[in-house]
Design an enzyme around this catalytic site. Structure first.
Site: not given
Ligand code: FPP
Length: 228
Positions: A12-13, A15, A29, A61, A123
């Site tokens: 998150d974050g 933006g 992004h 969306w 991984l």
């Protein structure tokens, strides 16, 4: 150090990170996508088995079309830049969520990466795309119903039919940007997960911070409802 087998991250974050420097959200992004590479390499180096990243939720969306379109272009950006390196590092790509609603170009790029990396055994880097935790439980139940006339189900039935059926339960969930919520990410899989919330925005969350989070996890005592 006790390395978690499965780490999940709510990235998150992006933006807010962009806004702080007067840049468009898309730039956040974009840099956040580069950071996926950094954290995946670190997780691989530390011996984490599965890293699940919340890249696009069923609720995303609701964002403006322009932002959605940009987010949908990022898998191509990511794999163009880093697929070679992911191969070299033996990282396998997988996804959870309903990919069928994504643009066909995005689906194709992702399928190519999954196919190319499917025999890697380092991984497993899982992108949650068009993913919702409630939807995941519902689709697991629907899967069970499909398999015959059923009058009752067990927890194991759900675990065996949910999108993460091939992975261990999530040991550690990290959320960047200091919002204290799950936002419909993995719900079934987090019953005894350890949580770490950091004020750092995702594009700034680096390998050292990831290592610190693993160290903090390693120092916690997990009792799974029992006694030590
Ligand atoms: C949350 O930040 C981030 C997202 C909704 C998108 C995360 C996606 C990536 C980092 C790229 C994924 C990469 C691939 C290869 C699929 P936000 O926009 O909610 O930030 P804000 O809360 O500050 O507005």
């Amino acid at each position: 150090m006790n390395i978690p087998q499965h780490v999940a991250i709510i990235m998150d974050g992006n933006g807010r990170w962009a806004k702080k420097q007067n840049k468009p959200r898309s730039y956040g992004h974009f840099v956040g996508t580069d950071n996926v590479r950094n954290i995946a390499l670190k997780a691989n180096e530390l011996g984490v088995k599965v890293l699940t990243l919340y890249a696009f939720s069923t609720e995303n969306w609701k964002r403006p079309k322009e932002e959605i379109d940009y987010l949908m272009s990022l898998p191509a950006v990511f794999f163009d830049k880093f697929l070679k390196e992911l191969m070299e590092k033996n990282i396998r790509i997988e996804t959870i969520g309903d990919l069928s609603a994504l643009p066909i170009k995005t689906i194709n790029v992702i399928h190519k990466a999954i196919e190319k990396t499917k025999n890697n055994n380092g991984l497993t880097l899982v992108f949650a795309l068009n993913y919702g935790g409630r939807n995941d439980i519902v689709q697991a139940v629907n899967e069970i119903i499909k398999n015959g006339s059923i009058t009752s189900i067990t927890e194991q039935d759900i675990t065996n039919n949910i999108s993460t059926k091939n992975y261990p339960d999530v040991d550690l969930m990290i959320r960047t940007s200091l919002d204290y919520r799950i936002s419909n990410f993995l719900l079934w899989q987090i019953s005894y997960t350890e949580f770490i919330f950091t004020d750092c925005y995702w594009p700034d969350f680096n390998g050292d911070m990831f290592l610190k989070a693993i160290e903090e996890y390693s120092n916690r005592q997990r009792r799974f409802g029992g006694l030590l």
